[in-house]
Design an enzyme around this catalytic site. Structure first.
Site, PDB file in Angstrom:
ATOM      1  N   SER A 178       3.100 -18.241  -8.323  1.00 25.63           N
ATOM      2  CA  SER A 178       3.970 -19.087  -9.144  1.00 25.63           C
ATOM      3  C   SER A 178       5.168 -19.663  -8.411  1.00 25.63           C
ATOM      4  O   SER A 178       5.698 -20.683  -8.821  1.00 25.63           O
ATOM      5  CB  SER A 178       4.427 -18.314 -10.379  1.00 25.63           C
ATOM      6  OG  SER A 178       5.009 -17.087 -10.007  1.00 25.63           O
ATOM      7  N   HIS A 206      -1.361 -20.151 -13.479  1.00 23.13           N
ATOM      8  CA  HIS A 206      -0.989 -21.473 -12.952  1.00 23.13           C
ATOM      9  C   HIS A 206      -2.187 -22.248 -12.423  1.00 23.13           C
ATOM     10  O   HIS A 206      -2.021 -23.370 -11.954  1.00 23.13           O
ATOM     11  CB  HIS A 206       0.042 -21.328 -11.829  1.00 23.13           C
ATOM     12  CG  HIS A 206       1.387 -20.915 -12.306  1.00 23.13           C
ATOM     13  ND1 HIS A 206       2.254 -21.789 -12.926  1.00 23.13           N
ATOM     14  CD2 HIS A 206       2.010 -19.726 -12.284  1.00 23.13           C
ATOM     15  CE1 HIS A 206       3.366 -21.148 -13.242  1.00 23.13           C
ATOM     16  NE2 HIS A 206       3.248 -19.893 -12.863  1.00 23.13           N
ATOM     17  N   LYS A 238       1.112 -22.678 -20.112  1.00 21.13           N
ATOM     18  CA  LYS A 238       1.293 -23.603 -18.994  1.00 21.13           C
ATOM     19  C   LYS A 238       0.475 -24.873 -19.253  1.00 21.13           C
ATOM     20  O   LYS A 238       0.857 -25.667 -20.078  1.00 21.13           O
ATOM     21  CB  LYS A 238       0.995 -22.881 -17.695  1.00 21.13           C
ATOM     22  CG  LYS A 238       2.192 -21.954 -17.412  1.00 21.13           C
ATOM     23  CD  LYS A 238       1.980 -20.804 -16.534  1.00 21.13           C
ATOM     24  CE  LYS A 238       3.275 -19.973 -16.551  1.00 21.13           C
ATOM     25  NZ  LYS A 238       3.065 -18.571 -16.211  1.00 21.13           N
TER      26      LYS A 238
HETATM   27  C1  LIG Z   1       3.743 -17.365 -16.467  1.00 22.51           C
HETATM   28  C2  LIG Z   1       2.934 -16.235 -16.010  1.00 22.51           C
HETATM   29  C3  LIG Z   1       2.760 -15.114 -16.817  1.00 22.51           C
HETATM   30  C4  LIG Z   1       3.508 -14.954 -18.119  1.00 22.51           C
HETATM   31  O1  LIG Z   1       2.935 -15.677 -19.127  1.00 22.51           O
HETATM   32  P1  LIG Z   1       3.755 -15.966 -20.466  1.00 22.51           P
HETATM   33  O2  LIG Z   1       2.737 -16.408 -21.440  1.00 22.51           O
HETATM   34  O3  LIG Z   1       4.767 -17.002 -20.117  1.00 22.51           O
HETATM   35  O4  LIG Z   1       4.401 -14.660 -20.852  1.00 22.51           O
HETATM   36  C5  LIG Z   1       1.916 -14.124 -16.383  1.00 22.51           C
HETATM   37  N1  LIG Z   1       1.296 -14.200 -15.192  1.00 22.51           N
HETATM   38  C6  LIG Z   1       1.470 -15.246 -14.360  1.00 22.51           C
HETATM   39  C7  LIG Z   1       0.756 -15.289 -13.052  1.00 22.51           C
HETATM   40  C8  LIG Z   1       2.303 -16.295 -14.745  1.00 22.51           C
HETATM   41  O5  LIG Z   1       2.497 -17.322 -13.928  1.00 22.51           O
END
Ligand SMILES: *Cc1c(COP(=O)(O)O)cnc(C)c1O
Length: 383
Positions: A178, A206, A238
């Site tokens: 990320s 992502h 996302k």
């Molecule tokens: C954003 C993210 C999360 C968290 O997800 P949310 O739904 O925002 O709590 C978990 N793992 C990864 C790899 C992320 O990039």
């Protein structure tokens, strides 16, 4: 003496994080009555503001009300959740899926459900915080390998095999990292999992909706989906422009997780309107035009930036970080861009390693070419 006013006094003021209320309108963001072009969002396909996604949420509210009223195991389960689980499993090529409230809830529930102190978890050092916390909560033995360092992972796996006492092994990695935007070496990870009889857990939050021409994500791009020693996690917050998270695996694995995951059992189910919006987003991802537009924007940004002198990290995803090094340099750059009308956050330690403070540019299918040109001009003006 205990005093709530100085409980956190050890946090240095230079590292204080700020919450900034903002409203998003397409790929613009309004902060303190000023609008900026937003290059900080994870809404990679612009679906958070898509008319049909918004309509699906409104229709669901009209039909079902807003809140789910309870945990899925009591009375908060909803046909839309089952529909979404079926759709996501079929699209991604797995036997079954389970949906929970968010990616954070997924990972802090999933790892403790999967393992106990008898297992060993091998994690990439740059894995998302939710995976780090999930490992801690699980109580399993934990080995962290250097980012992308397959040799050090192989050595650690071999050592654990030497001590063989019937313990099971799990390799855990982000699909797309990320803060760097790079893709994990998934084929190597899968080969090591095979060689050392380990389970492989990939969190592709992502990657889904971004990687590959069909947006199926990094695991599918590597041709690994649906494998019997693979579990895949992804989120709807996302590229889907919604909220929530899924885990994919064999029917038996998903059934076991339903029994064990405390963040499923003891947490309120997603509201039906959110699930309806996620379901409406899926065909828009599958259709492919948005992904083609996102990749055209990524390619354009990288081509234009290659001509300048700023240090762009090697990423083919929507995350395009530019390393400045010191906190001060990254913060000053973010401030200058803001003055020029662009919102790009500076990411500092401890979120990234010391000395690698950066601007984290994220691109979207919704960005117009002119907006990206403007950002590049402003970035070149910094050098
Ligand atoms: C954003 C993210 C999360 C968290 O997800 P949310 O739904 O925002 O709590 C978990 N793992 C990864 C790899 C992320 O990039």
């Amino acid at each position: 003496m205990v005093d709530t006013r100085n409980w956190f006094s050890e946090i240095p003021s230079s590292r204080l994080r700020q919450l900034r209320a903002s409203c998003r309108y397409g790929c613009e963001i309004e902060i303190e009555n000023r609008r900026y072009v937003n290059f900080s969002s994870n809404d990679y396909l612009g679906l958070a503001n898509d008319a049909s996604v918004m309509r699906a949420a409104k229709d669901a509210i009209d039909h079902y009300g807003f809140g789910s009223g309870g945990s899925r195991l009591i009375s908060g389960d909803h046909p839309l959740l089952h529909q979404l689980e079926g759709a996501i499993a079929a699209w991604k090529g797995y036997e079954a899926a389970l949906v929970v409230g968010s990616g954070m809830l997924m990972n802090i529930g999933l790892l403790p459900a999967l393992v106990s102190r008898h297992e060993t978890i091998f994690s990439d050092k740059l894995n998302h915080a939710s995976l780090v916390d999930g490992v801690r909560l699980s109580g399993a033995k934990s080995v962290r390998y250097g980012h992308g360092d397959m040799q050090s992972l192989a050595r650690a796996l071999a050592r654990s095999l030497d001590k063989a006492d019937g313990d099971r092994r799990i390799i855990v990695s982000d699909g797309v990292f990320s803060m760097d935007g790079d893709i994990a070496e998934l084929q190597s990870l899968a080969a090591l999992a095979q060689q050392y009889d380990a389970l492989l857990l990939v969190d592709d939050a992502h990657g889904v909706g971004v990687c590959g021409t069909k947006g199926l994500g990094a695991v599918n791009l590597a041709g690994l989906q649906g494998g019997e020693r693979l579990i895949e996690v992804g989120t709807f917050g996302k590229a889907f422009g919604s909220y929530g998270a899924y885990v994919l695996g064999t029917t038996a694995m998903i059934e076991g997780l339903r029994q064990r995951m405390r963040t499923l059992i003891y947490s309120t189910a997603l509201p039906p309107a959110i699930t309806a919006a996620t379901l409406a987003a899926l065909p828009l991802i599958q259709q492919g035009d948005l992904i083609a537009r996102l990749h055209a924007n990524i390619d354009y940004f990288r081509q234009q930036m290659a001509a300048g002198s700023l240090m762009l990290m090697p990423s083919t995803t929507a995350i395009q970080p530019i390393v400045f090094g010191s906190d001060e340099a990254a913060l000053a750059a973010a401030e200058r861009l803001k003055e020029a009308g662009f919102f790009v956050p500076a990411i500092r330690p401890p979120t990234v390693p010391e000395g690698s403070a950066r601007l984290r540019v994220t691109l979207s299918a919704a960005h117009e070419r002119g907006q990206i040109e403007g950002l590049i001009q402003a970035l070149n003006g910094l050098a």
